[in-house]
Design an enzyme around this catalytic site. Structure first.
Site, mmCIF file in Angstrom:
data_model
loop_
_atom_site.group_PDB
_atom_site.id
_atom_site.type_symbol
_atom_site.label_atom_id
_atom_site.label_comp_id
_atom_site.label_asym_id
_atom_site.label_seq_id
_atom_site.Cartn_x
_atom_site.Cartn_y
_atom_site.Cartn_z
ATOM 1 N N ASP A 48 7.533 7.964 -4.735
ATOM 2 C CA ASP A 48 7.893 7.440 -3.412
ATOM 3 C C ASP A 48 7.896 8.538 -2.348
ATOM 4 O OD1 ASP A 48 8.585 5.386 -1.692
ATOM 5 O OD2 ASP A 48 10.742 5.559 -2.082
ATOM 6 N N ASN A 53 4.457 -4.578 -2.950
ATOM 7 C CA ASN A 53 3.754 -3.806 -1.927
ATOM 8 C C ASN A 53 2.694 -4.601 -1.158
ATOM 9 O OD1 ASN A 53 3.993 -0.703 -3.831
ATOM 10 N ND2 ASN A 53 5.189 -1.326 -2.060
HETATM 11 C C1 IPE Z 1 8.214 1.697 -5.050
HETATM 12 O O1 IPE Z 1 8.236 2.243 -3.790
HETATM 13 C C2 IPE Z 1 6.796 1.377 -5.427
HETATM 14 C C3 IPE Z 1 5.903 2.517 -5.569
HETATM 15 C C4 IPE Z 1 6.217 3.783 -5.514
HETATM 16 C C5 IPE Z 1 4.537 2.169 -5.848
HETATM 17 P P1 IPE Z 1 8.516 1.346 -2.509
HETATM 18 O O2 IPE Z 1 8.507 2.264 -1.345
HETATM 19 O O3 IPE Z 1 7.603 0.188 -2.462
HETATM 20 O O4 IPE Z 1 9.983 0.801 -2.825
HETATM 21 P P2 IPE Z 1 11.143 0.287 -1.876
HETATM 22 O O5 IPE Z 1 10.535 -0.650 -0.880
HETATM 23 O O6 IPE Z 1 11.724 1.499 -1.225
HETATM 24 O O7 IPE Z 1 12.101 -0.376 -2.811
HETATM 25 C C1 IPE Z 2 4.955 5.494 -2.096
HETATM 26 O O1 IPE Z 2 5.142 5.974 -0.821
HETATM 27 C C2 IPE Z 2 3.565 4.934 -2.306
HETATM 28 C C3 IPE Z 2 3.510 3.461 -2.410
HETATM 29 C C4 IPE Z 2 4.514 2.636 -2.399
HETATM 30 C C5 IPE Z 2 2.181 2.897 -2.548
HETATM 31 P P1 IPE Z 2 5.592 5.004 0.355
HETATM 32 O O2 IPE Z 2 4.373 4.491 1.041
HETATM 33 O O3 IPE Z 2 6.551 3.978 -0.121
HETATM 34 O O4 IPE Z 2 6.346 6.047 1.290
HETATM 35 P P2 IPE Z 2 7.647 5.781 2.143
HETATM 36 O O5 IPE Z 2 8.691 5.234 1.213
HETATM 37 O O6 IPE Z 2 7.273 4.805 3.217
HETATM 38 O O7 IPE Z 2 8.012 7.132 2.667
HETATM 39 MG MG MG Z 3 8.567 3.873 -0.282
#
Ligand code: IPE
Ligand code: IPE
Ligand code: MG
Length: 264
Positions: free
Chosen positions: A40, A88
């Protein structure tokens, strides 16, 4: 004590020069067999650098490549990473499309090298929302690497733990209804083997980068007794050195599994 020092110095290929040096001093029996990572913080990393979210995801893919190699060098048996969740799809179409393209190019660019390094790639999650072409590419990659003897690398794409559990329950129910299995055969081992991670040991160490303290629907069954490690580091900044620190921290924990410590 088993002591191993790794670093970029003993690497051979040009690419390997990217590897951040790290040191790991862990007794072999205390190593986690299965590590799960919620990668994340790509977006927050990008924002902190004044870059686009896409640039954050690209940097995240580069980090992934380094971490697979580091985990493999450290002797981790299974690495499962969360690349795209069933939730997502709620993101703007442009970002979703970018991520799908990125998986495709990751596969195209990294496959040969991972294969040469004996990585055994496997996808977890539901595939039916991906294009036929991409589903084929996933299947081909898995088939190519199926006999490899190195780290088992699970890439979670369109993965949600609740979705995975429901798919397993449905398939078991169908088999029971058809008289192929008796309900009393369904124990923990049987159920584990009906999940996408069939055959893998349970998660020992569950890592989440970027500071949020939640599981976000990742490997809920498999992580029933996992040790949790949360770090503020955004995924693109995560290094082999920090992975080694997480493993070191894990090795120092007392895992009682509901029992008592040996000396008690
Ligand atoms: C979890 O991260 C999914 C991945 C890293 C692929 P998200 O950014 O989607 O999770 P939430 O929304 O903070 O729970
Ligand atoms: C994780 O990084 C990657 C995916 C969920 C695909 P994020 O895109 O969730 O990054 P933040 O949480 O917005 O910083
Ligand atoms: Mg995230």
């Amino acid at each position: 004590m088993w002591r191993k020092i790794f670093g970029s110095g003993n690497k051979t290929s040009v690419d390997r020069e990217e590897t951040v040096p790290f040191e790991l001093t862990v007794d072999r029996a205390s190593m986690p067999r299965h590590i799960a990572i919620v990668m994340d913080g790509n977006g927050r990393w990008a924002k902190s650098q004044g870059k686009s979210r896409s640039a954050g995801h690209e940097e995240g893919a580069r980090t992934l490549k380094r971490i697979v190699r580091a985990a493999s060098d450290m002797g981790v048996e299974v690495l499962t990473v969360y690349a795209f969740s069933t939730e997502n799809w709620k993101r703007p179409k442009l970002e979703v499309d970018f991520l799908l393209k990125l998986f495709d190019s990751f596969l195209e660019k990294e496959l040969a090298e991972m294969h040469a390094e004996q990585v055994r790639l496997h996808f977890i999650g539901r595939r039916d929302r991906f294009t036929e072409r991409f589903q084929q590419r996933m299947a081909d990659a898995e088939q190519l690497m199926a006999q490899n003897t190195g780290i088992h690398f699970n890439l979670a794409a369109n993965y949600g733990s609740q979705d995975e559990i429901l798919r397993a329950v449905r398939s078991i129910a169908e088999r029971a209804a058809a008289g192929e299995i008796a309900p009393e055969e369904i124990d923990e081992e049987f159920f584990s083997n009906a999940l996408d991670t069939a055959g893998d040991p349970p998660v020992d160490l569950f890592i989440r980068t970027s500071g949020d303290l939640r599981l976000s629907n990742f490997l809920l069954w498999q992580s029933a007794y996992a040790e949790l490690y949360f770090t503020e580091t955004h995924w693109p900044d995560f290094t082999a050195e920090e992975l080694a620190r997480a493993i070191q921290d894990f090795a120092g924990r007392s895992r009682r599994f509901g029992g008592l410590d040996a000396e008690e």
